[in-house]
Motif scaffolding. Sequence first.
Motif, PDB file in Angstrom:
ATOM      1  N   SER A 188      -3.851   5.152   1.095  1.00 17.68           N
ATOM      2  CA  SER A 188      -5.236   4.593   1.704  1.00 17.68           C
ATOM      3  C   SER A 188      -5.949   3.541   1.278  1.00 17.68           C
ATOM      4  CB  SER A 188      -6.179   5.892   1.771  1.00 17.68           C
ATOM      5  OG  SER A 188      -6.579   6.353   0.639  1.00 17.68           O
ATOM      6  N   PRO A 189      -6.853   2.871   1.948  1.00 12.96           N
ATOM      7  CA  PRO A 189      -7.642   1.781   1.618  1.00 12.96           C
ATOM      8  C   PRO A 189      -8.404   2.107   0.343  1.00 12.96           C
ATOM      9  CG  PRO A 189      -7.675   1.544   4.041  1.00 12.96           C
ATOM     10  CD  PRO A 189      -6.910   2.954   3.516  1.00 12.96           C
ATOM     11  N   ALA A 190      -8.705   3.108   0.326  1.00 13.53           N
ATOM     12  CA  ALA A 190      -9.738   3.849  -0.701  1.00 13.53           C
ATOM     13  C   ALA A 190      -9.025   3.918  -2.289  1.00 13.53           C
ATOM     14  CB  ALA A 190     -10.469   5.035  -0.464  1.00 13.53           C
ATOM     15  N   LEU A 191      -7.811   4.474  -2.034  1.00 16.18           N
ATOM     16  CA  LEU A 191      -7.115   4.341  -3.003  1.00 16.18           C
ATOM     17  C   LEU A 191      -6.699   3.090  -3.523  1.00 16.18           C
ATOM     18  CD1 LEU A 191      -4.842   7.527  -2.498  1.00 16.18           C
ATOM     19  CD2 LEU A 191      -6.790   7.535  -4.037  1.00 16.18           C
ATOM     20  N   VAL A 192      -6.121   2.315  -2.839  1.00 18.30           N
ATOM     21  CA  VAL A 192      -5.585   0.838  -3.030  1.00 18.30           C
ATOM     22  C   VAL A 192      -6.728   0.156  -3.985  1.00 18.30           C
ATOM     23  CG1 VAL A 192      -5.058  -1.334  -2.308  1.00 18.30           C
ATOM     24  CG2 VAL A 192      -3.865   0.698  -1.326  1.00 18.30           C
ATOM     25  N   ASP A 193      -8.086   0.300  -3.367  1.00 20.65           N
ATOM     26  CA  ASP A 193      -9.230  -0.334  -4.101  1.00 20.65           C
ATOM     27  C   ASP A 193      -9.367   0.155  -5.441  1.00 20.65           C
ATOM     28  OD1 ASP A 193      -9.698  -1.997  -1.997  1.00 20.65           O
ATOM     29  OD2 ASP A 193     -11.265  -0.635  -0.903  1.00 20.65           O
TER      30      ASP A 193
ATOM     31  N   THR B 177       0.816  -1.329   0.164  1.00 20.84           N
ATOM     32  CA  THR B 177       0.134  -0.163  -0.023  1.00 20.84           C
ATOM     33  C   THR B 177       0.836   1.306   0.150  1.00 20.84           C
ATOM     34  OG1 THR B 177      -0.183   0.232   2.250  1.00 20.84           O
ATOM     35  CG2 THR B 177      -1.653  -1.253   1.262  1.00 20.84           C
ATOM     36  N   GLN B 178       1.515   1.577  -0.973  1.00 22.60           N
ATOM     37  CA  GLN B 178       2.333   2.526  -0.982  1.00 22.60           C
ATOM     38  C   GLN B 178       2.837   2.858  -2.617  1.00 22.60           C
ATOM     39  OE1 GLN B 178       6.035   1.521   1.265  1.00 22.60           O
ATOM     40  NE2 GLN B 178       7.061   0.646  -0.461  1.00 22.60           N
ATOM     41  N   ALA B 179       3.238   4.089  -2.728  1.00 20.02           N
ATOM     42  CA  ALA B 179       3.424   4.644  -4.442  1.00 20.02           C
ATOM     43  C   ALA B 179       4.766   5.698  -4.137  1.00 20.02           C
ATOM     44  CB  ALA B 179       2.233   5.292  -4.763  1.00 20.02           C
ATOM     45  N   THR B 180       5.717   5.365  -5.184  1.00 19.24           N
ATOM     46  CA  THR B 180       6.864   6.126  -5.130  1.00 19.24           C
ATOM     47  C   THR B 180       6.834   7.077  -6.392  1.00 19.24           C
ATOM     48  OG1 THR B 180       8.212   4.363  -4.165  1.00 19.24           O
ATOM     49  CG2 THR B 180       9.305   5.997  -5.410  1.00 19.24           C
ATOM     50  N   PHE B 181       7.249   8.484  -5.872  1.00 15.48           N
ATOM     51  CA  PHE B 181       7.278   9.430  -7.091  1.00 15.48           C
ATOM     52  C   PHE B 181       8.762   9.572  -7.216  1.00 15.48           C
ATOM     53  CE2 PHE B 181       3.274  10.895  -4.615  1.00 15.48           C
ATOM     54  CZ  PHE B 181       2.294  10.505  -5.750  1.00 15.48           C
ATOM     55  N   ARG B 182       9.044   9.402  -8.281  1.00 20.89           N
ATOM     56  CA  ARG B 182      10.306   9.552  -8.854  1.00 20.89           C
ATOM     57  C   ARG B 182      11.065  11.084  -9.378  1.00 20.89           C
ATOM     58  NH1 ARG B 182      12.541   4.781  -7.928  1.00 20.89           N
ATOM     59  NH2 ARG B 182      11.165   2.762  -7.988  1.00 20.89           N
TER      60      ARG B 182
END
Length: 407
Positions: A283-288, A265-270
């Motif tokens: 968040s759970p909503a974004l993961v869904d 449950t994470q994202a990386t901005f490069r």
Amino acid sequence: MEEKWVTVARGVRVKIDPSRKHGKGYDRYFSIRYAVDGKMESQGLGWASDGMTQEEAVSRRLAYTKAAKGITQGPRTKAEEIQAEEQEKAEAERLKRLQETELVTLADYWPEYLGTAKQKKKAKSWDKEESHFKNWLEPLLGHIPLRQIGLAQWDFLIKALTDAGLAPRTRQYIALTLRQIMDHAFMRKIITEAPPRGKHVGAVLKPESNRRTRTLTSEELQAILEALAGRDQHAYRLTLFCAMTCCRAGEAFKLEWRDVDLANTQATFRDTKNGTSRTIPLSPALVDMLKDMNPKTGLVFLGAKGEPYTQAPRSFRDVADDLGLNAGRDKRDKVVFHSLRHTGATRLGQLNTPLRDMMDLAGWKTPAMALRYQHSGDAGRRRAMSALEGMMQTEPAKVIEIHGGKK
């Protein structure tokens, strides 16, 4: 056999002495001639038997000639001199061709400027300028000859950027790119007038002029999302993501599936604006939502036609207008796509989020930006005053027992 002088190169003469043997032939004495203030000067250099060569003589003459002209740097050998002269001639001819026509457009001249930018600037800088040119300058002004770009065209550009909802700082950067192109052309005499300064075309920011004052209420944000859900699902997902991560629009535009870790449950901005990468929790909503998008390769967010985003979705601006959110508002108080980030940062500040956490989540390199959103409320100020008051309170001295002593 008599002594005689023979010219073996421009300004280089050799005297052959039949009485001196050197190798299989006669010895040779080298001398050079060059002009100083319009008068010819001669300089003897030495015998071949002492190590002097024709190549060295040519080099020496070139050095004397350049010294007489006040030149301290440049090619030292005749071959290098010829190469430099050929390069200068080619460059002069290229510029002459450009100068001879008044029809060189901004699009025609762009490769000339970009070539110089790639030599002198960091890749990140000229890449951003290339983006400005392709997305804005070329479509709006690319067809116009450089010599016809005046204040009227500058005003047209700034108005178009403003109407597109671009932030003042973004407009300033795009205008700066155009100014540098024009300045490059002016220095090379492609145009006869220097480009106007930023303040003359409204592309200079006053202190604090880039600050947005508008934050969205929960009701306004919900209304925007509901309207987008029925109008443009692609814009809806992008808007929801930006609103719930407080990220910059450009960071969302460039986010790739390889940088989304749904398991953790994470994202990386490069390669973000401040030159670093950062990882944020989802968040759970974004993961869904991301799972429903059927994760694959490439960019996460694409437009309705599968094209990458380079600016805020048009549907977002249309929805804001249709809902009347900008009616009668000052330009700094209007809802734009950046309002999502401004609103998120404001909420973080209202929740007394620690400064370090705010910086890590929003991607600020220094505390200055985060501090703009941190405002202590009345309760916080009262707690601070109570702490100060506590310094004035005295407590009974504690009696410490020491071995062998008394209380």
